[in-house]
Design an enzyme around this catalytic site. Structure first.
Site, mmCIF file in Angstrom:
data_model
loop_
_atom_site.group_PDB
_atom_site.id
_atom_site.type_symbol
_atom_site.label_atom_id
_atom_site.label_comp_id
_atom_site.label_asym_id
_atom_site.label_seq_id
_atom_site.Cartn_x
_atom_site.Cartn_y
_atom_site.Cartn_z
ATOM 1 N N ARG A 152 11.383 25.639 18.118
ATOM 2 C CA ARG A 152 11.101 25.516 19.553
ATOM 3 C C ARG A 152 9.630 25.244 19.824
ATOM 4 O O ARG A 152 9.275 24.410 20.630
ATOM 5 C CB ARG A 152 11.558 26.783 20.276
ATOM 6 C CG ARG A 152 13.051 27.058 20.131
ATOM 7 C CD ARG A 152 13.410 28.402 20.695
ATOM 8 N NE ARG A 152 14.827 28.695 20.589
ATOM 9 C CZ ARG A 152 15.761 28.255 21.434
ATOM 10 N NH1 ARG A 152 15.403 27.470 22.432
ATOM 11 N NH2 ARG A 152 17.028 28.562 21.287
ATOM 12 N N SER A 173 19.112 31.808 27.537
ATOM 13 C CA SER A 173 20.361 31.032 27.476
ATOM 14 C C SER A 173 20.754 30.833 26.017
ATOM 15 O O SER A 173 21.841 30.374 25.732
ATOM 16 C CB SER A 173 20.160 29.665 28.129
ATOM 17 O OG SER A 173 19.606 28.793 27.184
ATOM 18 N N GLN A 177 15.039 32.375 22.189
ATOM 19 C CA GLN A 177 14.323 31.500 23.125
ATOM 20 C C GLN A 177 13.048 32.175 23.646
ATOM 21 O O GLN A 177 13.112 33.295 24.133
ATOM 22 C CB GLN A 177 15.238 31.202 24.315
ATOM 23 C CG GLN A 177 14.811 30.030 25.153
ATOM 24 C CD GLN A 177 15.924 29.663 26.111
ATOM 25 O OE1 GLN A 177 16.231 30.450 27.014
ATOM 26 N NE2 GLN A 177 16.538 28.522 25.912
ATOM 27 N N SER A 209 4.555 42.346 15.336
ATOM 28 C CA SER A 209 3.185 41.932 15.013
ATOM 29 C C SER A 209 2.429 41.426 16.233
ATOM 30 O O SER A 209 2.970 40.714 17.081
ATOM 31 C CB SER A 209 3.211 40.819 13.972
ATOM 32 O OG SER A 209 1.898 40.265 13.848
ATOM 33 N N LYS A 258 3.854 41.365 0.347
ATOM 34 C CA LYS A 258 2.459 41.336 -0.141
ATOM 35 C C LYS A 258 2.360 41.338 -1.659
ATOM 36 O O LYS A 258 1.455 40.735 -2.236
ATOM 37 C CB LYS A 258 1.694 42.523 0.438
ATOM 38 C CG LYS A 258 1.491 42.411 1.948
ATOM 39 C CD LYS A 258 0.617 43.505 2.497
ATOM 40 C CE LYS A 258 0.491 43.381 4.004
ATOM 41 N NZ LYS A 258 -0.469 44.341 4.592
ATOM 42 N N ASN A 279 -2.442 39.508 1.294
ATOM 43 C CA ASN A 279 -2.016 39.454 2.703
ATOM 44 C C ASN A 279 -2.468 38.168 3.364
ATOM 45 O O ASN A 279 -2.195 37.968 4.559
ATOM 46 C CB ASN A 279 -2.581 40.657 3.476
ATOM 47 C CG ASN A 279 -4.023 40.427 3.892
ATOM 48 O OD1 ASN A 279 -4.837 39.921 3.107
ATOM 49 N ND2 ASN A 279 -4.331 40.742 5.145
ATOM 50 N N ASP A 295 -6.828 43.100 3.686
ATOM 51 C CA ASP A 295 -6.462 44.479 4.054
ATOM 52 C C ASP A 295 -7.473 45.464 3.491
ATOM 53 O O ASP A 295 -7.830 46.462 4.115
ATOM 54 C CB ASP A 295 -5.088 44.844 3.457
ATOM 55 C CG ASP A 295 -3.948 44.261 4.248
ATOM 56 O OD1 ASP A 295 -2.857 44.097 3.668
ATOM 57 O OD2 ASP A 295 -4.135 43.967 5.442
ATOM 58 N N GLY A 332 2.013 46.984 -0.645
ATOM 59 C CA GLY A 332 0.838 46.134 -0.542
ATOM 60 C C GLY A 332 -0.360 46.812 0.090
ATOM 61 O O GLY A 332 -1.474 46.781 -0.457
ATOM 62 N N ASN A 352 4.444 58.502 -2.869
ATOM 63 C CA ASN A 352 5.352 57.406 -2.526
ATOM 64 C C ASN A 352 6.798 57.874 -2.649
ATOM 65 O O ASN A 352 7.112 58.736 -3.493
ATOM 66 C CB ASN A 352 5.118 56.199 -3.441
ATOM 67 C CG ASN A 352 5.831 54.941 -2.930
ATOM 68 O OD1 ASN A 352 5.538 54.435 -1.857
ATOM 69 N ND2 ASN A 352 6.814 54.482 -3.700
ATOM 70 N N MET A 394 6.203 52.735 12.606
ATOM 71 C CA MET A 394 6.002 51.397 13.166
ATOM 72 C C MET A 394 7.160 51.054 14.113
ATOM 73 O O MET A 394 8.309 51.404 13.860
ATOM 74 C CB MET A 394 5.925 50.343 12.058
ATOM 75 C CG MET A 394 5.702 48.929 12.554
ATOM 76 S SD MET A 394 5.432 47.755 11.206
ATOM 77 C CE MET A 394 7.120 47.389 10.726
HETATM 78 O O1 LIG Z 1 0.308 41.021 11.917
HETATM 79 C C1 LIG Z 1 0.546 41.975 11.182
HETATM 80 O O2 LIG Z 1 1.145 42.965 11.564
HETATM 81 C C2 LIG Z 1 0.109 41.905 9.710
HETATM 82 C C3 LIG Z 1 -0.144 43.227 9.143
HETATM 83 C C4 LIG Z 1 -0.938 43.388 8.052
HETATM 84 O O3 LIG Z 1 -0.938 44.506 7.360
HETATM 85 C C5 LIG Z 1 -1.910 42.368 7.643
HETATM 86 O O4 LIG Z 1 -2.183 42.391 6.250
HETATM 87 C C6 LIG Z 1 -1.461 41.001 8.071
HETATM 88 O O5 LIG Z 1 -2.503 40.089 7.843
HETATM 89 C C7 LIG Z 1 -1.059 40.990 9.540
#
Ligand SMILES: O=C(O)[C@@H]1C=C(O)[C@@H](O)[C@H](O)C1
Length: 473
Positions: A152, A173, A177, A209, A258, A279, A295, A332, A352, A394
């Site tokens: 798009r 629609s 989109q 993001s 990553k 990254n 990072d 990563g 971890n 997140m």
């Molecule tokens: O846009 C994000 O959420 C990405 C998140 C990260 O950890 C970065 O290494 C990327 O560069 C961007």
């Protein structure tokens, strides 16, 4: 539903308010994946009336195009162009099948060919692009679903006649989109053309993001002819080999790719090689992919300035030196932070979910490994620093956290790589426990600055980046 179609003619866009009888799914017939259950005669009459009222386009499905053309018995005003469309809500056919469909639509007398398919993988979009660039007649080619977004936005780059955007984000629609506002204000679609470079974030998920808003606003501010897209991929290598044109010139790379990115790059910045995570991927003009890791500097400098105040990242002796840094997460981001902490003279402990990965990363940085559950009681000394490098907390799983609140008081400083939301549950509970916190937004801005400079060769507009990050995170 009134539609606004962004009409690209020689890449000059006219935003036109057009009533597409069949553009909105609630009047696309149900046999074409819409919700209209009425008879064709009623639909045809509405289209005929729309033409009399002076609409610029009428969109009719290929299946009934012959019937419609007979219905209007050739009395279409010259001004009104006939779009003949075909929708596939399940998949995207091969290039050959798409080309055959173009020919069949042309044969019924369409002024404009419109084919809308569905992406089950982001690489499906490449087949639509291939057919569009070779199409000898005006063509609208769109691929639905979140994985089809690039079709798009990049429509003007690949010769698309127009693209669609919804006026109201709650009333799409077709799946995936964007809104008109996103197309105009974030993707700057009026300025996308054949020479526009393509940048983007390759990740899964990607919706959370803020890189697209951040990089696109900064690209526009420096006048760099590129657009930055969220790229929802399932396989990094497949994405990179499919979109192998030098025009696809740079990528941010995030969860879960990553570590995979190391194998996908032909060359590696030495720090990225040592970390074992990438990254930032740059495609050189010779086609080679070069991997970097921003990072590392983003997170470590944010923590240093968070501990010792602005500028501490440049101090002769890092505020991290001698401190015990507990890194949660061995993916990563965790690799970047563990490596950076070690480089700054800190002692590193890695926790971890998969203990073996904690052991492997801890060994790589001369540290120790912990099982996640041990974090609840781990308190070997005062003054520790906690860095969350998992995606716990997140968006949209905002209730997640890597460590029970009662254990947070064991730390002097708590850092979270997660920046969406800006204040994660971990940071909120750390503040409630009287602990100094360092936001993931700081890392996000700093790592993005390094990426922007790799993407464009231009110094990153830091104040604009901070202004955008403050507004949108
Ligand atoms: O846009 C994000 O959420 C990405 C998140 C990260 O950890 C970065 O290494 C990327 O560069 C961007």
């Amino acid at each position: 539903m009134a539609y606004v179609a962004l009409h690209m003619k020689y890449s000059v866009l006219q935003v036109e308010s057009i009533l597409f009888k069949t553009a909105s799914r609630n009047i696309i017939p149900n046999w074409e994946g819409g919700q209209y259950e009425g008879d064709d005669a009623t639909r045809f009459e509405a289209l005929r009336l729309a033409m009399e009222l002076g609409v610029d386009y009428v969109d009719i499905e290929l299946k009934v195009a012959d019937k419609f053309i007979s219905f209007i018995s050739g009395s279409k005003p010259d001004k009104c162009k006939l779009i003949v469309s075909s929708h596939n809500y399940q998949s995207t056919p091969s290039c050959e099948e798409l080309a055959d469909l173009v020919a069949r639509i042309q044969a019924v007398g369409a002024d404009i060919v419109k084919i809308a398919t569905t992406a089950t993988d982001i690489v499906d979009v490449s087949r639509m692009f291939q057919v569009m660039v070779h199409c000898q007649v005006p063509m609208i080619g769109l691929v639905m679903s979140e994985k089809g977004l690039m079709s798009r936005v990049l429509s003007p780059k690949f010769g698309g006649y127009l693209t669609f955007g919804t006026i109201d984000a709650t009333k799409l629609s077709a799946s995936g989109q964007p809104t008109i506002e996103e197309l105009l204000d974030i993707y700057n679609i009026r300025h996308i053309g054949p020479d526009t470079k393509v940048l983007g974030l390759i990740a899964n998920p990607v919706k959370q993001s803020k890189s697209p808003i951040l990089h696109n606003k900064c690209l526009q501010s420096v006048g760099y002819n590129a657009v930055y897209l969220p790229l929802l991929a399932d396989d990094l290598a497949r994405f990179l080999s499919t979109y192998s044109s030098p025009d696809f010139s740079g990528f941010s790379c995030s969860l879960p790719f990553k570590v995979d990115a190391v194998q996908c790059c032909h060359e590696h910045d030495p720090i990225a090689k040592s970390i074992g995570a990438i990254n930032t991927i740059i495609r050189r003009p010779d086609g080679k992919l070069v991997g970097y890791n921003t990072d590392y500097i983003g997170a470590i400098s944010a923590i240093e300035d968070g501990i010792g105040g602005p500028g501490s990242k440049d101090a002769a002796v890092s505020p991290l030196s001698g401190r015990l840094v507990v890194v949660v997460g061995a993916g990563g981001a965790g690799k970047a932070i563990a490596y950076g902490a070690k480089e700054k003279g800190a002692r590193v402990v890695v926790a971890n979910r998969t203990y073996e990965k904690a052991v492997s990363l801890a060994a790589a940085v001369g540290g120790h490994a912990l099982r996640l559950a041990e974090l609840e009681t781990f308190r070997p000394e005062e003054g520790m620093i906690l860095a969350n490098a998992t995606s716990l907390g997140m968006y949209p799983n905002v209730d997640g956290t890597p460590i029970p609140k009662k254990a947070l008081s064991f730390y002097d400083v708590v850092f979270d790589v997660v920046y969406a939301p800006k204040v994660t549950r971990l940071l909120r509970e750390a503040e409630e426990s009287g602990v100094k916190v360092v936001s993931g937004v700081e890392m996000f801005v700093r790592q993005a600055m390094g990426q922007f400079e790799r993407f464009t060769g231009i110094e990153a507009p830091e104040s604009l980046m901070r202004e955008i990050a403050a507004k949108y995170t």
